[in-house]
Design an enzyme around this catalytic site. Structure first.
Site, PDB file in Angstrom:
ATOM      1  N   LYS A  94       0.826  -1.212   0.000  1.00 30.72           N
ATOM      2  CA  LYS A  94       0.000   0.000   0.000  1.00 30.72           C
ATOM      3  C   LYS A  94       0.862   1.265   0.000  1.00 30.72           C
ATOM      4  CE  LYS A  94      -4.162  -2.178   0.958  1.00 30.72           C
ATOM      5  NZ  LYS A  94      -3.821  -3.559   1.084  1.00 30.72           N
TER       6      LYS A  94
HETATM    7  C1  LIG Z   1      -4.519  -4.733   0.630  1.00 31.03           C
HETATM    8  C2  LIG Z   1      -3.723  -5.982   0.544  1.00 31.03           C
HETATM    9  C3  LIG Z   1      -4.002  -6.988  -0.421  1.00 31.03           C
HETATM   10  C4  LIG Z   1      -5.191  -6.917  -1.358  1.00 31.03           C
HETATM   11  O1  LIG Z   1      -5.047  -5.932  -2.353  1.00 31.03           O
HETATM   12  P1  LIG Z   1      -6.320  -5.457  -3.193  1.00 31.03           P
HETATM   13  O2  LIG Z   1      -5.847  -4.320  -4.017  1.00 31.03           O
HETATM   14  O3  LIG Z   1      -7.349  -5.047  -2.174  1.00 31.03           O
HETATM   15  O4  LIG Z   1      -6.791  -6.613  -4.011  1.00 31.03           O
HETATM   16  C5  LIG Z   1      -3.153  -8.085  -0.491  1.00 31.03           C
HETATM   17  N1  LIG Z   1      -2.111  -8.214   0.360  1.00 31.03           N
HETATM   18  C6  LIG Z   1      -1.829  -7.290   1.302  1.00 31.03           C
HETATM   19  C7  LIG Z   1      -0.683  -7.515   2.223  1.00 31.03           C
HETATM   20  C8  LIG Z   1      -2.621  -6.141   1.436  1.00 31.03           C
HETATM   21  O5  LIG Z   1      -2.324  -5.218   2.381  1.00 31.03           O
END
Ligand SMILES: *Cc1c(COP(=O)(O)O)cnc(C)c1O
Length: 449
Positions: A94
């Protein structure tokens, strides 16, 4: 970018998909991550942001990562490469988009002489990434709602240790669903929304998706654009934001063979791909909590594309989902099956995969990444890039339960365990949360403090 969700409840998409020429894509092999990001993102910013301004923001944003490559690649065996997206300040992917988003928002707000109030609900990773990215913002106040006692220690400390006054971690006496409902309630209260200039940074914010398109191009630039061989990508999927960014990269001209949706036991997407029915079930708690989701919000964006941009049809499908918890894809099933493969990794699959990858390659996967590794091995394409969305140390309990060893935090994170924590505990009440936000944001007009 500033609105997040449209006022009618829909999601924003660009009018047209910009396409990069093969020459431009080939030139990426000698460019840095930040330079590639500028070429990929600038077609979406129009005249609002100049290339030079974007280049400055990109270079600042990616400088906070702990490696100059930003998202390094590790090839474990011929045909299988890990794309490490966890080198940012909160150890999850993120950060890649959020660090740039914070700078883009500050830039636009400064130009317009405005402020914004960001509210968001988190089950763990988004909250820390948002607080970390906006803690130095002069224009934005951030309020992150998390369920009290239900996030990991590392995740909580990442939200509660930053000392800046414009970031607020709010422990809500309730569940993650309660937190989400409170955020929705604030967005639907249009009087409140306007008064505090409400904005959102969850994964339906279009600017976040655009910022994630960058690393698909980066991966291809480093592994080669050989015309003979196209790469597939296996993506740990929850809200469908990350993998939709891969779809956008493909629409922009990136040679991609297959996009592989990797789910944990919350397998609504693999079921939709195989049966043509998108049907909600109860959420199951797994070792990959960021993928414990029953509705993948960004799938709506894909449906719009798959249906040839038929907004009426997408509205009908979303309406059916809201009223009866499911919809039928009908003739869109074949389109979906052409664009994506999908695999569900069970909890035993994930545990086996983490153990065997460590044994064979001396490489530790986090549980989210392990879902994608399982999917990549099952689909067995010629060359697959597995997106690694988190560092294993972010989920120490899950890893310890599987390997009997607790993964240590990487160097530079020791302060988390000793820094003071700061948070406010609030009841599960919209009135109480709105009052708190009103009295702590600098964006509210006419509020005495
Ligand atoms: C948010 C997240 C995901 C999922 O990603 P999306 O874009 O919601 O599909 C997968 N792995 C981790 C560690 C995350 O923080």
């Amino acid at each position: 970018m500033l609105a997040g969700l449209a006022r009618d409840g829909g999601l924003y998409v660009p009018d047209i998909w910009p396409v990069l020429s093969p020459e431009t894509i080939a030139s990426f092999s000698t460019k840095s991550f930040a330079e590639i990001a500028v070429d990929v993102i600038h077609p979406f910013t129009g005249d609002e942001i100049s290339r030079a301004e974007l280049a400055r923001m990109a270079s600042d944003a990616y400088a906070v990562f702990n490696t100059p490559e930003v998202t390094p690649l590790k090839t474990l065996k011929p045909g299988l490469t890990i794309l490490e997206l966890f080198h940012g300040p909160t150890l999850a992917f993120k950060d890649v988009a959020m660090q740039l988003l914070a700078r883009l928002m500050d830039h636009v707000l400064t130009k317009r002489g405005r402020r914004a109030t960001i509210v968001g609900a988190t089950s763990g990773d988004t909250g820390g990434a948002a607080i970390e990215a906006f803690r130095t913002s002069k224009r934005v106040d951030v309020f992150i709602l998390y369920p009290e006692g239900r996030v990991s220690d590392v995740q909580r400390k990442m939200m509660t240790t930053p000392a800046e006054k414009n970031v607020h971690a709010l422990a809500i006496r309730g569940t993650f669903d309660d937190c989400q409902a409170l955020v929705k309630g604030m967005f639907n209260d249009h009087g409140f929304r306007d008064r505090v200039e409400l904005s959102g940074v969850n994964s339906i914010n279009w600017a976040r998706i655009v910022a994630q398109v960058t690393y698909y191009f980066y991966a291809v630039s480093r592994l080669g654009v050989a015309a003979s061989k196209q790469l597939s990508f296996a993506v740990p999927t929850g809200n469908f934001g990350d993998i939709f960014a891969g779809y956008v990269a493909k629409r922009m001209g990136l040679p991609v063979h297959k996009l592989i949706i990797a789910s944990n036991e919350n397998d609504i997407l693999p079921r939709a791909v195989s049966t043509g029915v998108y049907a909600m079930r109860d959420v199951i708690a797994t070792s990959s909590p960021s993928m414990d989701i029953q509705i993948s919000s960004n799938f709506e964006r894909y449906l719009f594309e798959a249906s040839g941009r038929d907004a009426g049809r997408v509205c009908d499908l979303m309406g059916a989902l809201a009223t009866k918890g499911s919809f039928e894809l009908g003739d869109l099933t074949q389109v979906l099956q052409k664009d994506f493969a999908a695999v569900c990794a069970t909890e035993p699959d994930v545990a086996d995969c983490i153990r065997s990858t460590e044994e064979r390659y001396g490489y530790q996967l986090d549980p989210h990444t392990a879902c994608a590794f399982v999917a990549a091995e099952q689909v067995a394409d010629e060359h697959t890039v597995v997106l690694s969305t988190a560092h294993p140390a972010k989920f120490p309990d899950a890893i310890e339960a599987i390997t009997n060893k607790r993964p240590p935090l990487p160097p530079g994170f020791e302060h988390l365990m000793t820094d003071n924590e700061r948070f406010d505990v609030l009841p599960n009440s919209l009135a109480a949360v709105e009052e708190f936000v009103l009295h702590h944001t600098r964006a509210a007009s006419g509020v005495s403090r």
